[in-house]
Design an enzyme around this catalytic site. Sequence first.
Site, PDB file in Angstrom:
ATOM      1  N   ASP A 395     -58.049  38.715 -93.096  1.00 50.50           N
ATOM      2  CA  ASP A 395     -59.381  38.149 -92.865  1.00 50.50           C
ATOM      3  C   ASP A 395     -59.411  37.344 -91.560  1.00 50.50           C
ATOM      4  OD1 ASP A 395     -61.977  37.040 -93.440  1.00 50.50           O
ATOM      5  OD2 ASP A 395     -61.596  37.484 -95.535  1.00 50.50           O
ATOM      6  N   GLY A 438     -66.582  42.317 -87.533  1.00 46.36           N
ATOM      7  CA  GLY A 438     -67.106  42.851 -86.281  1.00 46.36           C
ATOM      8  C   GLY A 438     -66.944  41.954 -85.061  1.00 46.36           C
ATOM      9  N   ASP A 458     -70.265  40.792 -95.554  1.00 46.18           N
ATOM     10  CA  ASP A 458     -69.992  41.248 -96.922  1.00 46.18           C
ATOM     11  C   ASP A 458     -71.189  42.001 -97.502  1.00 46.18           C
ATOM     12  OD1 ASP A 458     -67.772  39.773 -96.505  1.00 46.18           O
ATOM     13  OD2 ASP A 458     -67.865  38.688 -98.400  1.00 46.18           O
TER      14      ASP A 458
HETATM   15  C1  GAL Z   1     -64.414  37.377 -97.073  1.00 48.67           C
HETATM   16  C2  GAL Z   1     -64.321  38.886 -97.080  1.00 48.67           C
HETATM   17  C3  GAL Z   1     -64.484  39.377 -98.492  1.00 48.67           C
HETATM   18  C4  GAL Z   1     -63.403  38.751 -99.347  1.00 48.67           C
HETATM   19  C5  GAL Z   1     -63.435  37.236 -99.229  1.00 48.67           C
HETATM   20  C6  GAL Z   1     -62.271  36.579 -99.954  1.00 48.67           C
HETATM   21  O1  GAL Z   1     -64.252  36.898 -95.775  1.00 48.67           O
HETATM   22  O2  GAL Z   1     -65.318  39.427 -96.235  1.00 48.67           O
HETATM   23  O3  GAL Z   1     -64.429  40.787 -98.524  1.00 48.67           O
HETATM   24  O4  GAL Z   1     -62.161  39.251 -98.949  1.00 48.67           O
HETATM   25  O5  GAL Z   1     -63.371  36.845 -97.883  1.00 48.67           O
HETATM   26  O6  GAL Z   1     -62.286  35.194 -99.881  1.00 48.67           O
END
Ligand code: GAL
Length: 663
Positions: A395, A438, A458
Amino acid sequence: MKRIKIVLVSIFTLIIVTVYGQNKTLWLDELDMNKVESGWIMSKSKTSTDGNTFTIAGQKFERGIGTHAISRFMLYLNKKGVRFTAQVGVDDESKGGSVQFYLLGDRKIIWESGLMKSDDPAKTIDVKLKGIKKLAFLVTDGNDGIAHDHADWCNAKLEYKGKDCPEFVSQKLSQSANYILTPKPAKTPRINGAKITGASNGKPFQYLIAASGLRPMSFTAENLPQGLSLDTTTGIISGKVVNDGEYDVKITAKNDKGTDTRNLRIVIGKDKLCLTPPMGWNSWNCWGLSVSEEKVKASADAMIASGLIDHGWTYVNIDDGWEGSKRKRNGDITTNEKFPDMKCLVDYIHSKGLKMGIYSSPGEHTCGGYLGSFGYEEQDARIYAQWGIDYLKYDWCTYWDKVDPKPELSAIKKPYIIMKKALEKQNRDIVHSLCQCGLGNVWEWGKEVGQLWRTTDDITDTWESMYSNGFSQYHNTQYAKPGNWNDPDMLVVGKVGWNSTMHDSRLTADEQYTHLSLWCLLSAPLLIGADMSQMDEFTINLLTNDEVIGINQDPLGKQARRLSKDNDIEIWVKDLEDGSKAVGLFYIAESKKAENSFVWEKNPVKSTAKIKVTWSDLGISGKHIVRDLWRQKDLGKYAGKFEIEVPYHGVVLLKITKASSSD
Ligand code: GAL
């Protein structure tokens, strides 16, 4: 007698006045939040989206609803509405959001906020509702995507007359139940899944021959490269190949009803991972941070029991929520109590022929507040390898602390270069899946550091969210190729809930067919976000159409391009290895007009649209066989063009193949 009459009339009048005459108040926070559509997680009553006290530009509010753009709902007032008042704005908990609030009465905008950004003071709504039958509430994304769009309707209340409290009006144009399009797999063997797979030399290789058909089934493989062997009862090919090269292996599946044979190309060398988009499951969209070993195991078991494993579904990916609160003294990452023995769990997954994924973030913490990998990248990669992990979703959260507010491209790339190097040092292949939504146009450089990269925010289970993530992928078509994929986020089908309210995906059946078709055309990773142990017949059917999956897994690895778009229709086309084309005809009925976001009394939106694709637009000529992939049925031979009715928010997914001269 007269007096009695007068008394009775007075009592009656009093009752009428009390019941019907006085205004009543409905606070929006008394409504069922499941019915308030939200562009990300669920809408909340009396708190903001993140569960905090409402705060708009420093001003606090006790009551109201917390939504996330794009959000909408409609109430049936039946001309009994008197007045609506509220104070609206972007909640302080999210920096950088921008939204527009709308209130509409019977198709007319009766109040709009204009563009509102984070830190703008709350705006007051005070409108009369006389004569309005349907009152609609809308928050749009301010035309810049839904990121950080936490939109509060504070102190929102509606005064109305009469005994009937306003009720929700469903926003689904068609109420049709989830209808099944695909015939059940035959009892005879059929080999499915990727036709090409790759690995690094000297590192463990694992590939399960996915095949549908009656069990027991036995498998053979001719011409396996040295170092690999096949378990003839499970169909698992494993081992290590020492020499780089491309190996054409003839695989066969046999049961009491017959045999099927297919070529599998095994490619050994550098950068040969994910030669087709990864397919599997990820825990986030159903379990959120409450994921546990038990739930992961149950998901893997369900992948097998439901038969999904026979159609190429392979990865079992744990998202955020597995990490411990403290590292060991030597800096090794730990798991929390929900994952007592990660190695044992991974061994279990591998023993079934499946692969295991995990999640981390380059900051000190993950988005869920767990331990991140900052400063421990190599150590973490080593532990992942020791556990046997095959896939890392990496992430960005909390890495903002390490960079300027407007970071240079080199700073954006840096954490991923570090993790790529750390992963490559390990004695096993680990797919690197970037999840920074992105940033820095990741599609332009993602291939330097990983196999796939998230291109969007998301996803959530609304048409608006799925539409905006999927149909926005026309700009990055050229960057997808075998080994490198654009990722518009996971599939919101089946039961989802991010561990709040587990519910059936709010996408209609047609919207789910659109979702799958588009993701397959886009060569997007297919990661199921559902609770696998609760999949119904519709969801299993949706996820086991091998001809549709075959479009996604096509070895040519092209991403579909958008052939045409107008307000109502989009046509996407993907070139396939065998020279044919996959074509998606989508009736999106999309419009940027606020009033067209709703289903009104006399809806101008038609329930189907006739969509035509011409051979000249596709760059083909002559007779072609047109096949409906969802129904797995040839529709006939056509020259010049093909035209068909497509349902609202639905799709017809076609394969168009040149007819042979004898046809
Ligand atoms: C977000 C990500 C999600 C999930 C989440 C977990 O940044 O886009 O898909 O992984 O973190 O905390």
